[in-house]
Design an enzyme around this catalytic site. Structure first.
Site, PDB file in Angstrom:
ATOM      1  N   HIS A  78       0.821  -1.222   0.000  1.00 14.48           N
ATOM      2  CA  HIS A  78       0.000   0.000   0.000  1.00 14.48           C
ATOM      3  C   HIS A  78       0.854   1.272   0.000  1.00 14.48           C
ATOM      4  O   HIS A  78       0.316   2.376  -0.078  1.00 14.48           O
ATOM      5  CB  HIS A  78      -0.913   0.059   1.232  1.00 14.48           C
ATOM      6  CG  HIS A  78      -1.898  -1.065   1.326  1.00 14.48           C
ATOM      7  ND1 HIS A  78      -2.765  -1.375   0.308  1.00 14.48           N
ATOM      8  CD2 HIS A  78      -2.148  -1.961   2.318  1.00 14.48           C
ATOM      9  CE1 HIS A  78      -3.522  -2.423   0.680  1.00 14.48           C
ATOM     10  NE2 HIS A  78      -3.156  -2.790   1.891  1.00 14.48           N
ATOM     11  N   ASP A 116      -3.110 -10.968  -1.595  1.00 13.21           N
ATOM     12  CA  ASP A 116      -3.575 -10.375  -0.342  1.00 13.21           C
ATOM     13  C   ASP A 116      -5.072 -10.029  -0.482  1.00 13.21           C
ATOM     14  O   ASP A 116      -5.551  -9.754  -1.579  1.00 13.21           O
ATOM     15  CB  ASP A 116      -2.760  -9.096  -0.088  1.00 13.21           C
ATOM     16  CG  ASP A 116      -2.977  -8.476   1.281  1.00 13.21           C
ATOM     17  OD1 ASP A 116      -2.123  -8.677   2.159  1.00 13.21           O
ATOM     18  OD2 ASP A 116      -3.999  -7.772   1.467  1.00 13.21           O
ATOM     19  N   HIS A 118      -6.455  -7.381   0.362  1.00 16.97           N
ATOM     20  CA  HIS A 118      -6.570  -5.977  -0.038  1.00 16.97           C
ATOM     21  C   HIS A 118      -5.893  -5.726  -1.387  1.00 16.97           C
ATOM     22  O   HIS A 118      -4.935  -6.412  -1.739  1.00 16.97           O
ATOM     23  CB  HIS A 118      -5.932  -5.066   1.019  1.00 16.97           C
ATOM     24  CG  HIS A 118      -6.515  -5.237   2.382  1.00 16.97           C
ATOM     25  ND1 HIS A 118      -5.940  -6.051   3.338  1.00 16.97           N
ATOM     26  CD2 HIS A 118      -7.631  -4.716   2.945  1.00 16.97           C
ATOM     27  CE1 HIS A 118      -6.682  -6.011   4.440  1.00 16.97           C
ATOM     28  NE2 HIS A 118      -7.715  -5.219   4.227  1.00 16.97           N
ATOM     29  N   ASP A 203      -4.165 -12.384   4.703  1.00 13.33           N
ATOM     30  CA  ASP A 203      -5.445 -11.894   5.234  1.00 13.33           C
ATOM     31  C   ASP A 203      -6.593 -12.303   4.313  1.00 13.33           C
ATOM     32  O   ASP A 203      -7.754 -12.047   4.607  1.00 13.33           O
ATOM     33  CB  ASP A 203      -5.425 -10.378   5.470  1.00 13.33           C
ATOM     34  CG  ASP A 203      -4.788  -9.604   4.347  1.00 13.33           C
ATOM     35  OD1 ASP A 203      -4.528 -10.176   3.268  1.00 13.33           O
ATOM     36  OD2 ASP A 203      -4.533  -8.392   4.534  1.00 13.33           O
TER      37      ASP A 203
HETATM   38 ZN   LIG Z   1      -4.060  -6.972   3.278  1.00 13.37          ZN
END
Ligand SMILES: [Zn+2]
Length: 266
Positions: A78, A116, A118, A203
């Site tokens: 990120h 992931d 996200h 995650d």
């Molecule tokens: Zn994540």
């Protein structure tokens, strides 16, 4: 339940870290780096994670090992150039590693796979107009940071080299593997990677505290083998995997072990 015993560790070889600071500038602005550096404790915690990724690239590109896993934190996918932490990320280790592989070695084309939960918005941002890096991300686009629409496919020369796949809550092993087959496999008829990097966030595992997917440890082993087959097909097995998210500590550990067991089977 006890964690799996040690054999996977016995099959692994620890790697020394690399000189990393000059490589940060490949992705991050000096202002961003200086801002993170202003907190010495943070900087000293983050830098070894980037260094581990570069050392892994060295070992794989030099043929010392076939593949490598960086059990590093904090995550990086990120990270942008905002001068602050974004979603627990400070420097985008995998993006820096991709540039490092391209510049130090003859890895002209790099495939980055991000499983992931996200969206890897920092990685997308780094290579959005770059046809030498194919970024493939499966994620829940309605989760943090709200990016990752499948309509975002790259721009300019990079058009077609950014693949976002939205997956909904409850996504299981079968669904994510199908997404890889359906959306990534066809792109590889024209993009033949010299190196594959994986943003291995766990995650997306069942029972994660931030995610709502249902991928099992066995599913991560299957995904790992799927990616290893790609690596065998295109780039002599060269694969560097980097830990990203994962917030159920036991679950994260189990998924990582399953990933490692697959990586070391060969
Ligand atoms: Zn994540």
């Amino acid at each position: 339940m006890a964690m799996p015993e040690q054999p996977v560790l016995e099959k692994m070889e620890p790697l020394a870290t690399e000189q990393v600071e000059p490589w940060l500038l490949q992705i991050h602005s000096k202002q961003h780096i200086d801002a993170i550096k202003s907190d010495a404790e943070t900087y000293n915690n983050v830098l070894p994670a980037t260094a581990a990724c570069l050392a892994a690239v060295d070992a794989v590109m030099q043929g010392k090992v076939r593949n490598a896993f960086c059990a590093s934190r904090p995550p990086g996918h990120h990270a942008l150039n905002t001068g602050r932490e974004e979603g627990f990320c400070y420097f985008n280790h995998i993006a820096i590693a991709a540039r490092y592989a391209q510049q130090k070695y003859e890895a002209e084309k790099v495939l980055i796979i991000d499983w992931d939960y996200h969206h890897g918005n920092g990685t997308e941002w780094a290579f959005y107009s770059d046809p030498s890096v194919l970024f493939f991300s499966t994620h829940d686009q309605y989760a943090y940071p709200g990016t990752g629409s499948p309509s975002r496919t790259g721009e300019g020369d990079g058009e077609g080299f950014n693949i976002n796949v939205h997956l909904g809550c409850g996504t299981d092993d079968k669904a994510i593997l199908a997404a890889f087959e359906q959306h990534l496999r066809p792109a590889l008829t024209k993009f033949k990677p010299d190196l594959i990097l994986v943003s291995a966030g766990f995650d997306s595992r069942v029972d994660d505290l931030l995610g709502c997917f249902a991928i099992t440890d066995q599913g991560f082993a299957q995904l790992t083998r799927w990616v290893m087959q790609l690596a065998d097909e295109f780039c002599d097995g060269r694969l560097v995997s980097v830990l990203e998210g994962g917030y159920n500590i036991q679950g994260n550990a189990r998924a990582a072990v399953s990933h490692l067991e697959a990586l070391t089977q060969q």
